[in-house]
Motif scaffolding. Structure first.
Motif, short mmCIF file in Angstrom:
data_model
loop_
_atom_site.label_atom_id
_atom_site.label_comp_id
_atom_site.label_asym_id
_atom_site.label_seq_id
_atom_site.Cartn_x
_atom_site.Cartn_y
_atom_site.Cartn_z
N PRO A 133 84.59 2.39 4.45
CA PRO A 133 84.88 1.52 5.59
C PRO A 133 86.31 1.74 6.08
O PRO A 133 87.18 2.15 5.32
N GLN A 134 86.52 1.47 7.35
CA GLN A 134 87.87 1.51 7.89
C GLN A 134 88.50 0.14 7.69
O GLN A 134 87.99 -0.86 8.17
N VAL A 135 89.59 0.10 6.96
CA VAL A 135 90.29 -1.14 6.66
C VAL A 135 91.72 -1.02 7.16
O VAL A 135 92.45 -0.11 6.75
N GLU A 136 92.10 -1.92 8.06
CA GLU A 136 93.43 -1.85 8.66
C GLU A 136 94.51 -1.93 7.59
O GLU A 136 94.52 -2.82 6.74
N GLY A 137 95.42 -0.98 7.64
CA GLY A 137 96.54 -0.98 6.73
C GLY A 137 96.24 -0.44 5.34
O GLY A 137 97.12 -0.46 4.49
N ARG A 138 95.00 0.04 5.11
CA ARG A 138 94.65 0.53 3.79
C ARG A 138 93.91 1.86 3.91
O ARG A 138 93.06 2.02 4.78
N ALA A 139 94.23 2.78 3.02
CA ALA A 139 93.50 4.04 2.96
C ALA A 139 92.24 3.85 2.12
O ALA A 139 92.26 3.17 1.10
N THR A 140 91.13 4.40 2.59
CA THR A 140 89.87 4.32 1.85
C THR A 140 89.25 5.70 1.77
O THR A 140 89.57 6.60 2.54
N THR A 141 88.33 5.86 0.83
CA THR A 141 87.62 7.13 0.69
C THR A 141 86.26 6.88 0.09
O THR A 141 85.94 5.76 -0.33
N SER A 142 85.42 7.90 0.07
CA SER A 142 84.09 7.82 -0.53
C SER A 142 83.85 9.06 -1.37
O SER A 142 84.49 10.10 -1.17
#
Length: 245
Positions: A133-142
């Motif tokens: 998911p795209q989370v404002e202010g946070r890097a995410t990955t799968s």
């Protein structure tokens, strides 16, 4: 035992309602959803329901005199870490971040949410298998975008096995062993982190592990140690040692 539903507002909310209503499932039961329409994370954050990701909840039943219940968040995180490591051999920079996140580098891969109803601790787990998911202010990955495609059902089986093993150990007083294993998988000691303290605002320090109750320890610039009982610890430095994330 796995119960899989096509769509549900929240797997955690459903198990909490059942426990509060006297219909408490047994340990080893998992409620897994293809979609969550009202999933949530810590502090009321939205818990994304990306198709193909793992979204599920299980529970632990407390007995009098057992280890501090909040340590179960760390036990669950350890189970998630080991499930990912087992299914994705060679995946580098896989770290646990206190109290409830699994990272790859500085990007969030998974999270854990604990909620309580009486003697039942409901453990919700979300893992970005297929998409992040795209989370404002946070890097995410799968895992998929990292080149490690894993099916939801295969992941569920391995996770359930690791959780059952660690929960049994926790019930028999082996939290000190689990704590050591958690710390071995955590962001390296000395990684620069920040925490929002109600009394003092944002405080930065070096991560210094966890104590016997699972409380995070920060070493401040002046050498003092700060115990972090609640709140989110955010990375300031890169745990991989490559400068700022």
């Amino acid at each position: 035992m796995f119960e899989v539903v096509n769509e549900i507002p929240s797997t955690n909310a459903a198990l909490l309602a059942r426990a509060g209503g006297g219909d408490c499932p047994f340990e080893g039961y998992w409620l897994i959803a293809d979609r969550q329409s009202a999933g949530r994370g810590r502090s009321g954050r939205v818990w994304s329901d990306g198709a193909g990701n793992f979204m599920g909840s299980t529970l632990a039943l407390l007995a009098p005199g057992e280890t501090a219940p909040q340590t179960l968040a760390l036990v669950a995180g350890l189970a998630v870490h080991e499930a990912v490591a087992t299914l994705c051999p060679g995946l580098a920079h896989l770290y646990l971040k206190w109290p409830n996140d699994l990272l790859v580098g500085s990007a969030k891969l998974a999270g854990v949410l604990l909620e309580r109803s009486g003697a039942a601790i409901v453990v919700g787990i979300g893992v970005n298998l297929a998409q992040a998911p795209q989370v404002e202010g946070r890097a995410t990955t799968s895992l998929a975008e990292l080149g490690h495609p894993v099916s939801r059902d295969v992941f569920a089986q391995v996770l359930a096995e690791r959780w059952a093993l660690h929960l049994a150990a926790w019930h028999t007083g082996q939290w000190p062993v689990l704590r050591a294993r958690w710390e071995a998988c955590a962001v390296p000691r000395g990684t620069l982190v920040s925490v929002n303290d109600k009394a003092h605002g944002a405080i930065m320090g070096g991560f210094a592990g966890i104590d016997a109750d699972g409380v995070a320890q920060l070493r401040l610039a002046d050498g003092r140690m700060l115990a972090v009982h609640a709140g989110d610890v955010d990375l300031v430095g890169d745990p991989c040692g490559n400068g700022l994330p």
